[in-house]
Design an enzyme around this catalytic site. Structure first.
Site, PDB file in Angstrom:
ATOM      1  N   VAL A 139      -3.600   1.747  -4.563  1.00 38.07           N
ATOM      2  CA  VAL A 139      -4.034   0.868  -3.469  1.00 38.07           C
ATOM      3  C   VAL A 139      -3.777   1.523  -2.115  1.00 38.07           C
ATOM      4  CG1 VAL A 139      -3.642  -1.349  -2.322  1.00 38.07           C
ATOM      5  CG2 VAL A 139      -3.750  -1.226  -4.815  1.00 38.07           C
ATOM      6  N   GLY A 189     -16.033  -5.453 -26.304  1.00 35.37           N
ATOM      7  CA  GLY A 189     -15.467  -4.135 -26.575  1.00 35.37           C
ATOM      8  C   GLY A 189     -14.103  -4.255 -27.216  1.00 35.37           C
ATOM      9  N   CYS A 241      -4.424  -3.977 -13.543  1.00 31.07           N
ATOM     10  CA  CYS A 241      -4.653  -5.256 -12.863  1.00 31.07           C
ATOM     11  C   CYS A 241      -4.761  -6.448 -13.804  1.00 31.07           C
ATOM     12  CB  CYS A 241      -5.914  -5.158 -12.005  1.00 31.07           C
ATOM     13  SG  CYS A 241      -5.787  -3.990 -10.634  1.00 31.07           S
ATOM     14  N   LYS A 284     -10.680   2.766 -19.091  1.00 34.08           N
ATOM     15  CA  LYS A 284     -12.084   2.678 -18.697  1.00 34.08           C
ATOM     16  C   LYS A 284     -12.505   4.055 -18.184  1.00 34.08           C
ATOM     17  CE  LYS A 284     -13.180   0.884 -14.685  1.00 34.08           C
ATOM     18  NZ  LYS A 284     -13.347  -0.031 -13.529  1.00 34.08           N
TER      19      LYS A 284
END
Length: 443
Positions: free
Chosen positions: A11, A260, A267, A328
């Site tokens: 972040v 999936g 998060c 991911k």
């Protein structure tokens, strides 16, 4: 404008780099000297597409700087962004020790007006705790009269697309009732919304809640589709057809409706747990989110269940090629990655795993390196060599259109367990490949 960002993780670094890109003079603080040394030498500590170029460009232009000196960082910026981690505690609550330590550091050194901006994902009420921490430091110094404001400004960055999300935000949430702080936040963010005012001003508690609510909603959509995929397999429906059918309804849309192996990353798992924990503290039961979390934990085992159904519970002597380790694509983040469950469960049953990921190999070695019979290999083709079957856990682009004839020829048995539904079952049948996907008819 002079801006300080506390924290150079995901972040903080993205926020600092993008603010510098818009012409601000940004100083990023971190207590880790190794991380600051890496940044000053031109490296970056995380994998995020486009970030290295933005950081390099602004360092060269003299708009982006790094330090471990708290006093220097507090003196630098009127705007003091806190972008440190809030890892989950054992009870699921968000650990605020780093946020509050940053607040105390600001209070310990500030000598003029500051806007302290909570960029980290924090529970409702954190702005009050930050204000108390700063006030206590000021009182301890005998300078209670120093003015400051606390603003909740949650981030909405997708890993793998964080730079674009930061530069082109779909909304900017600003939580405060301090008019001076609102004016400064609007001035800071004006370059990011030249064509449309995307700033939404609200109270701090609502802003803090908004972040958790957004992630909880997206996690719910994912778990909902994964539940439907399980049912589709039993009824003979095709979840891909169902996804297209419901996604064409504008009230539903297509985002986060892909079944999936479950959600992971830094998060969704953490924020769902934190929201459930916060609800419990207030005597509220969030039954839907409890079900979302339970469904996600089940879904991380879906490929293992399919492998066991095909090869049996005892997998000793079997070898599986694993494509994808990160939770991911376009990130090296292994936090809560479904691949971790897959590898652990296959190893527990005696199987060997040959794993490949285009980006996350180093991070995977840190968290999976001690797993028995796990080998990290240098390419997707190398992973196939000597394997009984192929398992796909991450939808990297390079996995989307592979050489199926090569896959069939190299595998001991032409079987693919696809946790991301990358291929069409009919095509796999034509290629002579046994295809086991999630919720697909004929797979």
């Amino acid at each position: 404008m002079k801006v300080t960002v506390v924290g150079t993780g995901y972040v903080g670094l993205v926020t600092g780099a993008c603010l510098a890109e818009m012409g601000n003079d940004v100083l990023c603080l971190d207590v880790d000297p190794a991380k600051i040394a890496l940044l000053e030498s031109g490296g970056i500590p995380i994998h995020e597409p486009g970030l290295e170029a933005v950081v390099g460009r602004n360092v060269a232009a003299g708009r982006l700087h790094f330090t471990t000196d708290v006093a220097r960082s507090v003196a630098h910026g009127t705007m003091q962004f806190i972008g440190v981690g809030t890892p989950p505690g054992e009870d699921g609550s968000a650990d605020l020790q780093y946020v509050l330590a940053a607040a105390r550091g600001i209070g310990r050194h500030m000598t003029d007006y500051k806007v302290i901006v909570d960029k980290s994902t924090v529970p409702v009420g954190t702005a009050d705790r930050v204000r108390e921490a700063v006030s206590a430091e000021l009182a301890g110094r005998g300078v209670e009269g120093l003015e400051f404001a606390v603003v909740s400004n949650p981030e909405f960055l997708k890993e793998g697309a964080a730079v674009e999300d930061c530069m082109k935000p779909d909304r900017i949430i600003v939580g405060t009732d301090d008019e001076r702080a609102i004016l400064l936040m609007r001035a800071l963010y004006m370059p990011f919304m030249r064509n449309h005012d995307r700033m939404q001003v609200m109270d701090a508690r609502s802003a803090e809640f908004t972040k958790y609510a957004a992630n909880a909603m997206l996690a719910t959509r994912i778990s909902f589709m994964n539940e439907l995929a399980r049912l589709a397999e039993k009824t003979g429906a095709d979840i891909e057809m169902v996804r297209r059918g419901i996604g064409s309804d504008p009230r539903i849309g297509t985002h986060f409706l892909y079944p999936g192996t479950g959600y992971g990353g830094s998060c969704f798992p953490k924020d769902v747990k934190a929201l459930i924990h916060a609800a419990g503290e207030h005597g509220v039961t969030l039954g839907v989110l409890q079900a979302v979390e339970a469904a996600n934990e089940r879904q991380k085992r879906v490929l293992v269940d399919k492998i066991v159904a095909r090869f049996g519970d005892d997998l000793a002597g079997r070898t599986f090629a694993l494509w994808g380790l990160a939770f991911k694509p376009n990130t090296d983040d292994m936090r809560e990655a479904p691949s971790r469950v897959i590898v652990a469960e296959l190893a527990r049953r005696g199987a060997a795993v040959q794993a490949y990921d285009p980006v996350a190999m180093d991070e995977a070695r840190k968290v999976l390196g001690g797993t028995p019979r796990l080998a990290f290999v240098g390419s997707q083709k190398e992973a196939l060599e000597g394997a009984d079957a192929l398992v796909i856990a991450t939808e990297w682009k390079e996995f989307r259109n592979p050489d199926f004839e090569h896959i069939k020829a190299v595998l001991k048995q032409p079987v693919i367990f696809d946790g991301r539904n990358l291929y069409e079952p009919a095509l796999m049948k034509t290629c002579g490949i046994e295809y086991r996907a999630v919720g697909r008819r004929g797979a």
